[in-house]
Design a protein around this motif. Structure first.
Motif, PDB file in Angstrom:
ATOM      1  N   PRO A  26       0.830  -1.212   0.000  1.00 21.24           N
ATOM      2  CA  PRO A  26       0.000   0.000   0.000  1.00 21.24           C
ATOM      3  C   PRO A  26       0.858   1.254   0.000  1.00 21.24           C
ATOM      4  N   ASP A  27       0.342   2.316  -0.580  1.00 22.18           N
ATOM      5  CA  ASP A  27       1.013   3.608  -0.608  1.00 22.18           C
ATOM      6  C   ASP A  27      -0.045   4.665  -0.335  1.00 22.18           C
ATOM      7  N   ASN A  28       0.134   5.431   0.708  1.00 21.66           N
ATOM      8  CA  ASN A  28      -0.788   6.532   0.993  1.00 21.66           C
ATOM      9  C   ASN A  28      -0.438   7.700   0.092  1.00 21.66           C
ATOM     10  N   VAL A  29      -1.411   8.143  -0.672  1.00 19.62           N
ATOM     11  CA  VAL A  29      -1.194   9.252  -1.588  1.00 19.62           C
ATOM     12  C   VAL A  29      -2.282  10.297  -1.372  1.00 19.62           C
ATOM     13  N   SER A  30      -1.978  11.515  -1.776  1.00 12.64           N
ATOM     14  CA  SER A  30      -2.993  12.566  -1.760  1.00 12.64           C
ATOM     15  C   SER A  30      -3.112  13.129  -3.173  1.00 12.64           C
ATOM     16  N   TYR A  31      -4.335  13.462  -3.532  1.00 15.46           N
ATOM     17  CA  TYR A  31      -4.626  14.027  -4.841  1.00 15.46           C
ATOM     18  C   TYR A  31      -5.033  15.484  -4.653  1.00 15.46           C
ATOM     19  N   ARG A  32      -4.534  16.336  -5.512  1.00 10.68           N
ATOM     20  CA  ARG A  32      -4.980  17.728  -5.541  1.00 10.68           C
ATOM     21  C   ARG A  32      -5.343  18.040  -6.983  1.00 10.68           C
ATOM     22  N   ASP A  33      -6.596  18.375  -7.202  1.00 14.49           N
ATOM     23  CA  ASP A  33      -7.084  18.661  -8.546  1.00 14.49           C
ATOM     24  C   ASP A  33      -7.356  20.151  -8.697  1.00 14.49           C
ATOM     25  N   VAL A  34      -6.919  20.708  -9.822  1.00 13.36           N
ATOM     26  CA  VAL A  34      -7.242  22.082 -10.194  1.00 13.36           C
ATOM     27  C   VAL A  34      -7.913  22.006 -11.560  1.00 13.36           C
ATOM     28  N   THR A  58       4.558   8.453  -0.963  1.00 15.27           N
ATOM     29  CA  THR A  58       5.891   8.080  -0.495  1.00 15.27           C
ATOM     30  C   THR A  58       6.864   7.876  -1.646  1.00 15.27           C
ATOM     31  N   SER A  59       6.344   7.596  -2.833  1.00 16.22           N
ATOM     32  CA  SER A  59       7.226   7.398  -3.988  1.00 16.22           C
ATOM     33  C   SER A  59       7.493   8.688  -4.757  1.00 16.22           C
ATOM     34  N   GLY A  60       7.019   9.814  -4.248  1.00 19.62           N
ATOM     35  CA  GLY A  60       7.281  11.094  -4.897  1.00 19.62           C
ATOM     36  C   GLY A  60       6.014  11.805  -5.318  1.00 19.62           C
TER      37      GLY A  60
END
Length: 77
Positions: A26-34, A58-60
């Motif tokens: 698993p990789d916790n990621v966040s999304y930011r949409d414009v 975590t991978s960039g």
């Protein structure tokens, strides 16, 4: 190309997370949409999207520029 998206409400999300973790890290990621549109909002009016998505984890961090055209009904044959 016709895009389809399926969504499901999970009765046991922890059990699903555990099963997925057995198959992949698993990789916790966040999304930011414009979202961008024309001055007269013609994209929104015609059910289209033009967006810049930033995904950080975590991978960039990476950036995706996407365009989604309006939905199309497939012609039944």
């Amino acid at each position: 190309m016709i895009e389809a998206e399926y969504k499901a409400r999970l009765a046991k999300p922890d059990a699903v997370r555990a099963k997925l973790a057995e198959r992949a890290d698993p990789d916790n990621v966040s999304y930011r949409d414009v979202y961008f549109d024309t001055a007269d909002h013609s994209l929104v009016r015609t059910d289209r999207e033009f967006r810049l998505r930033t995904i950080s984890g975590t991978s960039g961090t990476r950036h995706l520029l996407t365009f989604k055209d309006s939905a199309v009904d497939a012609v039944a044959s």
